[in-house]
Motif scaffolding. Structure first.
Motif, PDB file in Angstrom:
ATOM      1  N   ARG A   1       0.730  -1.179   0.062  1.00  0.00           N
ATOM      2  CA  ARG A   1       0.242   0.114  -0.083  1.00  0.00           C
ATOM      3  C   ARG A   1       0.779   1.197  -0.050  1.00  0.00           C
ATOM      4  NH1 ARG A   1      -2.506  -0.948   4.205  1.00  0.00           N
ATOM      5  NH2 ARG A   1      -1.525   0.373   5.774  1.00  0.00           N
ATOM      6  N   PHE A   2       1.983   1.259   0.805  1.00  0.00           N
ATOM      7  CA  PHE A   2       2.846   2.242   0.897  1.00  0.00           C
ATOM      8  C   PHE A   2       3.609   2.789  -0.309  1.00  0.00           C
ATOM      9  CE2 PHE A   2       6.704   4.754   1.871  1.00  0.00           C
ATOM     10  CZ  PHE A   2       6.136   5.662   2.713  1.00  0.00           C
ATOM     11  N   ALA A   3       3.905   1.543  -0.767  1.00  0.00           N
ATOM     12  CA  ALA A   3       4.873   1.755  -2.206  1.00  0.00           C
ATOM     13  C   ALA A   3       4.098   2.123  -3.331  1.00  0.00           C
ATOM     14  CB  ALA A   3       5.603   0.389  -2.421  1.00  0.00           C
ATOM     15  N   LEU A   4       2.918   1.566  -3.261  1.00  0.00           N
ATOM     16  CA  LEU A   4       2.027   2.160  -4.460  1.00  0.00           C
ATOM     17  C   LEU A   4       1.713   3.314  -4.483  1.00  0.00           C
ATOM     18  CD1 LEU A   4      -0.057  -1.437  -4.835  1.00  0.00           C
ATOM     19  CD2 LEU A   4       1.774  -0.532  -6.359  1.00  0.00           C
TER      20      LEU A   4
ATOM     21  N   ALA B   1      10.122  -7.021  -5.628  1.00  0.00           N
ATOM     22  CA  ALA B   1      10.480  -7.524  -7.141  1.00  0.00           C
ATOM     23  C   ALA B   1       9.154  -7.203  -7.994  1.00  0.00           C
ATOM     24  CB  ALA B   1      10.727  -9.074  -7.375  1.00  0.00           C
ATOM     25  N   LEU B   2       7.911  -7.902  -7.295  1.00  0.00           N
ATOM     26  CA  LEU B   2       6.682  -7.418  -7.893  1.00  0.00           C
ATOM     27  C   LEU B   2       6.195  -6.095  -7.951  1.00  0.00           C
ATOM     28  CD1 LEU B   2       4.461 -10.413  -6.382  1.00  0.00           C
ATOM     29  CD2 LEU B   2       5.136 -10.227  -8.537  1.00  0.00           C
TER      30      LEU B   2
ATOM     31  N   LYS C   1       6.161  -3.044 -16.602  1.00  0.00           N
ATOM     32  CA  LYS C   1       6.467  -4.092 -17.276  1.00  0.00           C
ATOM     33  C   LYS C   1       7.292  -5.133 -16.665  1.00  0.00           C
ATOM     34  CE  LYS C   1      10.086  -1.664 -19.255  1.00  0.00           C
ATOM     35  NZ  LYS C   1      10.963  -0.829 -20.460  1.00  0.00           N
ATOM     36  N   SER C   2       7.362  -6.413 -17.107  1.00  0.00           N
ATOM     37  CA  SER C   2       8.229  -7.460 -16.673  1.00  0.00           C
ATOM     38  C   SER C   2       9.368  -7.611 -17.602  1.00  0.00           C
ATOM     39  CB  SER C   2       7.558  -8.502 -16.208  1.00  0.00           C
ATOM     40  OG  SER C   2       7.140  -9.272 -17.008  1.00  0.00           O
TER      41      SER C   2
ATOM     42  N   PHE D   1       2.883  -5.269 -17.254  1.00  0.00           N
ATOM     43  CA  PHE D   1       2.570  -5.886 -16.153  1.00  0.00           C
ATOM     44  C   PHE D   1       1.792  -5.162 -15.349  1.00  0.00           C
ATOM     45  CE2 PHE D   1       3.389  -6.805 -11.658  1.00  0.00           C
ATOM     46  CZ  PHE D   1       3.449  -8.091 -11.567  1.00  0.00           C
ATOM     47  N   LYS D   2       0.776  -5.796 -14.596  1.00  0.00           N
ATOM     48  CA  LYS D   2      -0.060  -5.158 -13.518  1.00  0.00           C
ATOM     49  C   LYS D   2      -0.305  -5.868 -12.292  1.00  0.00           C
ATOM     50  CE  LYS D   2      -2.784  -1.816 -12.374  1.00  0.00           C
ATOM     51  NZ  LYS D   2      -2.342  -0.671 -11.835  1.00  0.00           N
ATOM     52  N   LEU D   3       0.369  -5.186 -11.173  1.00  0.00           N
ATOM     53  CA  LEU D   3       0.098  -6.147 -10.120  1.00  0.00           C
ATOM     54  C   LEU D   3      -1.189  -6.511  -9.377  1.00  0.00           C
ATOM     55  CD1 LEU D   3       1.688  -7.502  -7.776  1.00  0.00           C
ATOM     56  CD2 LEU D   3       1.912  -5.522  -6.576  1.00  0.00           C
TER      57      LEU D   3
END
Length: 196
Positions: free
Chosen positions: A93-96, A160-161, A169-170, A176-178
């Motif tokens: 949550r914090f990172a996003l 990593a995710l 993107k991966s 890429f979407k988490l």
């Protein structure tokens, strides 16, 4: 003597975070910050004694906010799986929500400012996490492994995710979407790796 303007101070902090991420510590300077913030250099010195003071204060503030968020709705007495899940949720949550702050924290925590900002930011969080790990070990919910291996296995997949999500993107430039499903899949593998 000029007084502090909290709104101006917040704007300067935000601009400093952006610049530290964009230019790095070496490319960051008070004159440049003043210019990009639209304030005089003298104004900066109302808030900070010098560049080092500014960087340490910003790093410490980000760290304290980050670690405070990590323990939201978390208790070191939680069962291991539940507590680790809460850690993942809080970290994600914090990172996003704060990608620039996370990028700034990463840069500063891998710099010569590391010890200063970690010492100020981590004290209470460290105690809480040690207690969580010790409780899990006592209840035999966690394999007895070194703290470095624990940290790598417990949080490495999540970060990593989050990096893939941040980049959009991966591997091989695949979009890429988490999703919650991807997070759950990684979390369950982490639990299998860490528990007896």
């Amino acid at each position: 003597m000029r007084t502090r303007d909290p709104n101006k101070e917040d704007a300067v902090k935000q601009k400093a975070i952006e610049m530290l991420v964009k230019y790095g510590i070496e490319g960051f300077g008070m004159n440049r910050l003043a210019k990009e913030s639209g304030v005089s250099v003298a104004t900066l010195y109302i808030y900070y004694s010098d560049k080092e003071d500014l960087i340490k204060k910003i790093g410490t503030e980000i760290g304290q906010t980050f670690f405070c968020e990590m323990v939201k709705d978390f208790s070191p007495t939680m069962p291991f799986k539940e507590g680790l899940r809460k850690q993942w949720e809080n970290r994600a949550r914090f990172a996003l929500k704060n990608p620039l702050k996370v990028a700034c924290w990463e840069a500063l925590s891998h710099s010569s400012y590391r010890d200063d900002i970690l010492e100020e930011s981590l004290a209470n969080f460290k105690k809480t996490m040690w207690s969580f790990i010790e409780n899990a070990l006592e209840r035999k919910e966690l394999l007895p492994i070194s703290i470095e291996v624990f940290w790598s296995v417990a949080y490495g997949p999540l970060y990593a995710l989050l990096r893939f999500e941040n980049e959009g993107k991966s591997f091989g430039d695949t979009p890429f979407k988490l999703t919650e499903e991807k997070m759950d899949e990684a979390f369950e593998l982490v639990i299998k790796a860490l528990t007896p």
